[in-house]
Write a protein that holds these residues in place. Sequence first.
Motif, PDB file in Angstrom:
ATOM      1  N   ALA A 261       0.830  -1.208   0.000  1.00 13.95           N
ATOM      2  CA  ALA A 261       0.000   0.000   0.000  1.00 13.95           C
ATOM      3  C   ALA A 261       0.862   1.254   0.000  1.00 13.95           C
ATOM      4  O   ALA A 261       0.584   2.223  -0.728  1.00 13.95           O
ATOM      5  CB  ALA A 261      -0.933  -0.013   1.209  1.00 13.95           C
ATOM      6  N   VAL A 262       1.922   1.245   0.800  1.00 13.34           N
ATOM      7  CA  VAL A 262       2.819   2.401   0.835  1.00 13.34           C
ATOM      8  C   VAL A 262       3.543   2.555  -0.499  1.00 13.34           C
ATOM      9  O   VAL A 262       3.692   3.666  -1.027  1.00 13.34           O
ATOM     10  CB  VAL A 262       3.831   2.257   1.994  1.00 13.34           C
ATOM     11  CG1 VAL A 262       4.895   3.353   1.914  1.00 13.34           C
ATOM     12  CG2 VAL A 262       3.109   2.323   3.338  1.00 13.34           C
ATOM     13  N   ALA A 263       3.988   1.405  -1.074  1.00 12.94           N
ATOM     14  CA  ALA A 263       4.675   1.460  -2.363  1.00 12.94           C
ATOM     15  C   ALA A 263       3.748   1.993  -3.448  1.00 12.94           C
ATOM     16  O   ALA A 263       4.171   2.744  -4.332  1.00 12.94           O
ATOM     17  CB  ALA A 263       5.188   0.069  -2.744  1.00 12.94           C
ATOM     18  N   ALA A 264       2.459   1.617  -3.379  1.00 11.09           N
ATOM     19  CA  ALA A 264       1.498   2.105  -4.366  1.00 11.09           C
ATOM     20  C   ALA A 264       1.299   3.609  -4.241  1.00 11.09           C
ATOM     21  O   ALA A 264       1.152   4.312  -5.244  1.00 11.09           O
ATOM     22  CB  ALA A 264       0.168   1.371  -4.199  1.00 11.09           C
ATOM     23  N   VAL A 265       1.283   4.114  -3.014  1.00 14.32           N
ATOM     24  CA  VAL A 265       1.146   5.560  -2.805  1.00 14.32           C
ATOM     25  C   VAL A 265       2.365   6.286  -3.364  1.00 14.32           C
ATOM     26  O   VAL A 265       2.255   7.323  -4.027  1.00 14.32           O
ATOM     27  CB  VAL A 265       0.967   5.877  -1.312  1.00 14.32           C
ATOM     28  CG1 VAL A 265       1.061   7.378  -1.071  1.00 14.32           C
ATOM     29  CG2 VAL A 265      -0.372   5.356  -0.816  1.00 14.32           C
ATOM     30  N   LYS A 266       3.547   5.727  -3.136  1.00 15.85           N
ATOM     31  CA  LYS A 266       4.772   6.319  -3.673  1.00 15.85           C
ATOM     32  C   LYS A 266       4.769   6.256  -5.202  1.00 15.85           C
ATOM     33  O   LYS A 266       5.297   7.140  -5.879  1.00 15.85           O
ATOM     34  CB  LYS A 266       5.990   5.584  -3.128  1.00 15.85           C
ATOM     35  CG  LYS A 266       6.253   5.820  -1.653  1.00 15.85           C
ATOM     36  CD  LYS A 266       7.275   4.832  -1.103  1.00 15.85           C
ATOM     37  CE  LYS A 266       8.598   4.910  -1.822  1.00 15.85           C
ATOM     38  NZ  LYS A 266       9.576   3.935  -1.271  1.00 15.85           N
ATOM     39  N   GLY A 267       4.179   5.163  -5.729  1.00 16.97           N
ATOM     40  CA  GLY A 267       4.076   5.011  -7.175  1.00 16.97           C
ATOM     41  C   GLY A 267       5.396   4.762  -7.872  1.00 16.97           C
ATOM     42  O   GLY A 267       5.536   5.017  -9.066  1.00 16.97           O
ATOM     43  N   THR A 268       6.369   4.262  -7.146  1.00 18.44           N
ATOM     44  CA  THR A 268       7.679   4.021  -7.735  1.00 18.44           C
ATOM     45  C   THR A 268       8.021   2.538  -7.689  1.00 18.44           C
ATOM     46  O   THR A 268       7.612   1.815  -6.773  1.00 18.44           O
ATOM     47  CB  THR A 268       8.768   4.809  -6.997  1.00 18.44           C
ATOM     48  OG1 THR A 268       8.759   4.443  -5.601  1.00 18.44           O
ATOM     49  CG2 THR A 268       8.538   6.300  -7.130  1.00 18.44           C
ATOM     50  N   VAL A 269       8.770   2.106  -8.687  1.00 16.83           N
ATOM     51  CA  VAL A 269       9.247   0.730  -8.740  1.00 16.83           C
ATOM     52  C   VAL A 269      10.476   0.602  -7.853  1.00 16.83           C
ATOM     53  O   VAL A 269      11.326   1.500  -7.809  1.00 16.83           O
ATOM     54  CB  VAL A 269       9.582   0.339 -10.197  1.00 16.83           C
ATOM     55  CG1 VAL A 269      10.240  -1.033 -10.262  1.00 16.83           C
ATOM     56  CG2 VAL A 269       8.323   0.379 -11.045  1.00 16.83           C
ATOM     57  N   GLY A 270      10.547  -0.496  -7.118  1.00 17.90           N
ATOM     58  CA  GLY A 270      11.634  -0.691  -6.174  1.00 17.90           C
ATOM     59  C   GLY A 270      12.969  -0.965  -6.830  1.00 17.90           C
ATOM     60  O   GLY A 270      13.123  -0.923  -8.060  1.00 17.90           O
TER      61      GLY A 270
END
Length: 306
Positions: free
Chosen positions: A82-91
Amino acid sequence: MLDIRRLHMLKTVAVRGSISAAAQSLGLSAGAVSQQLAALRNDVGVDLLRPDGRTVALTEAGRVLLVHADRVLAAVEEAECAVAAVKGTVGATATLAALPSTVARIVAPALTALGSHHPQLAVTCLVTDQAQLRELTLGTVDVVLGQRYRHLPETPPRGVELAPLLDDPLLVVTAADGTGERRPVPLRELAAHELVVPPPTTDCGQAVLHACHQAGFAPTTRYVTADIAAQLTLARAGLATALVPRTAIAPDAPGIHTAPIEGHPITRLLFAATRRTGTPDPTTSVVVEALRTAARQDPGARLPPT
């Protein structure tokens, strides 16, 4: 409060069957894992593991705790997604497990495309004969490029999401005879052939044996190997007939003749598997999309039914 890392260790030991095997997969010493599990036992005040021959098994309390541990670990991953989706960036990292037969036509093009579009993402690729769905549930890998033969039962592990990529039929492979004829071959014709087949313990081996029995004969197995390069070599030499997935054969492979199976083809569904989460993870999503694009750009690709 229970330590999440210790809960993950308990799950790993339960799946691996021993503390030493769990320690190896976690990159820790057996002593370190034992120490953490002893601390977890002290936290809950009851034994969680018991000896079981040369391995260990969960006690009743351990089984109860593992059910809740699965929920806790899934909730933590859901929060991370969920946090990664909010950031919208690929790891920055991801781990892919793939079958050897998919490397040339799917994995390599997908990784090349990822390198162009997401240069910050370093993908570690584990090439293995097993689909590694168990490793996916343990978090050892993030994406699995796996297979399922369509006429065999489907038993995906709980908590795993499958994204179909393509249907990949097995082709009849023989030595080139110079005619260029590619007529479909009824499976029952292979009753008169000496075959090279994968071991019956493999998915492909089971699929071939099942299909032959359905066609009314037991195959004459002259050679047994899961190595597709070896299968093609034996076929090229005229020593045996092979049944090989289409995507595992280079379009310009010399010295062989390929033909589809008539009537009742043996087909494997190639899929990309990820852990199921309510919020898609941007990193695994781009890996799956790259695999899907590579699979469907392959000449002759057959899209699975929707």
